[in-house]
Scaffold this active site. Sequence first.
Site, short mmCIF file in Angstrom:
data_model
loop_
_atom_site.label_atom_id
_atom_site.label_comp_id
_atom_site.label_asym_id
_atom_site.label_seq_id
_atom_site.Cartn_x
_atom_site.Cartn_y
_atom_site.Cartn_z
N ASP A 268 0.74 -1.24 -0.07
CA ASP A 268 0.09 0.09 -0.08
C ASP A 268 1.01 1.11 0.06
OD1 ASP A 268 -2.16 1.75 0.25
OD2 ASP A 268 -2.76 1.10 2.33
N ASP B 257 -2.84 2.47 -6.21
CA ASP B 257 -1.66 2.64 -5.20
C ASP B 257 -1.86 1.26 -4.21
OD1 ASP B 257 -4.33 2.84 -3.70
OD2 ASP B 257 -3.71 4.65 -2.71
N GLU B 258 -2.20 0.26 -4.49
CA GLU B 258 -1.99 -1.02 -4.00
C GLU B 258 -1.92 -2.28 -4.64
OE1 GLU B 258 -4.94 -2.02 -1.16
OE2 GLU B 258 -6.74 -0.83 -2.12
#
Length: 413
Positions: free
Chosen positions: A28, A121-122
């Site tokens: 993350d 974003d992960e």
Amino acid sequence: MHTPPAISPDTPQPALSQPPQRRILHLDMDAFFASVEQLDHPEWRGKPVIVGGRERGVVSAASYEARTFGVRSAIPIARAKKLCPHGIYTRGNMARYAEISRQIMNLLSSYSPLVEPASIDEAYLDASGLERLFGSPRDLALRIKQDIRQTVGLACSIGIAPVKFLAKIASDHNKPDGLFILEPDDVPGFLSTLPVARIPGVGKRFLEELEKLGVRTCRDAQQYPQSFWERRFGKGGLSLWRRAHGLDGRGVETGYEAKSESAENTFAEDTDDRELLKKWLLRQAERVGTGQRRMGVKGRTVTLKLKYADFTAITRSRSLPEPTDSTEIIFQTACELLDAVPLRQKVRLIGVGLSNYDRGPQQLSLLDGSAGGQTGGKVATEKQRNLDRALDALRDKFGRDAITRGRLFDFDK
């Protein structure tokens, strides 16, 4: 407190079949959008940075410096400015965020072919059996964190656990720049104190029902049999029962692909000016079309989203005879959808999206139950494709504001 139903010793209980031993890594990126802005603007580092839209929009991301003032994603920009009036507010740059996200996903793929991007974003990575190549799970995680910092200059948090949902929870355990490894033998103890609110998918309304039962932790949930949860809450209850026992049979889905792309804007002032709304649609169609062409994908279904002044929202969708990534086709279709909507009051938000990347031409969107039929003959011409390619190339070289379509020359953004 509600008393769990008694379980007779003679009552057969389903066996808790444990999945094969796995190591799932969840990565993350910390305050991703805000961190990218601080990366690109060194003078903003160490200062509260808030990424979001206009005054009446919402916060997309907040740096950790901004979070100390109570600013969080999804709160209104107006509220954020009251909490942190001295913060640095920026509209952000999605193309830049997507560029860095691609670099991160490519880097993860160099460690294992089993990578699943979960969002911009992960991502998940199946780290099972990688010890011979990269050492212990901790060594692997530290190496990935170092590579990301050296490659894109950003920090990330990593969690490793035997199953997927626990890996996600673990990655949030020591943020920012965190690392938490949950060993298989430690799972029962970890679950015993884990609040059910931390389980992905347990929302506010579900929590209210759980509170009535006195269920606050996974240990509390374990006191009720599977049959109770399934009977009381259906699939959601069954999912909770499994998570409370640390069960998650999902693997890392390497076949992940984007299912849709959209753009939307909240106005500074509500409006029912259709020409102004169409100019916004053109800007949004350009953002969506550019994103599709960069990803090399095309969609069949165009969706228009409107939110009225009283905050009620509607969507209208239409399927095309051929998949498209053309800005003009997306724009034309969105305008036709808008023309068919009677504006019963002024509009505070408008948006357009493209989806249905891989279904047949007869598949219609089920949004609001109003697909609206197919758009006849809407196929991009060679001239339109050449124009899109030329604009993309100029913007890639000189920036997204380097060139503007003629219809937007007098458009005050």
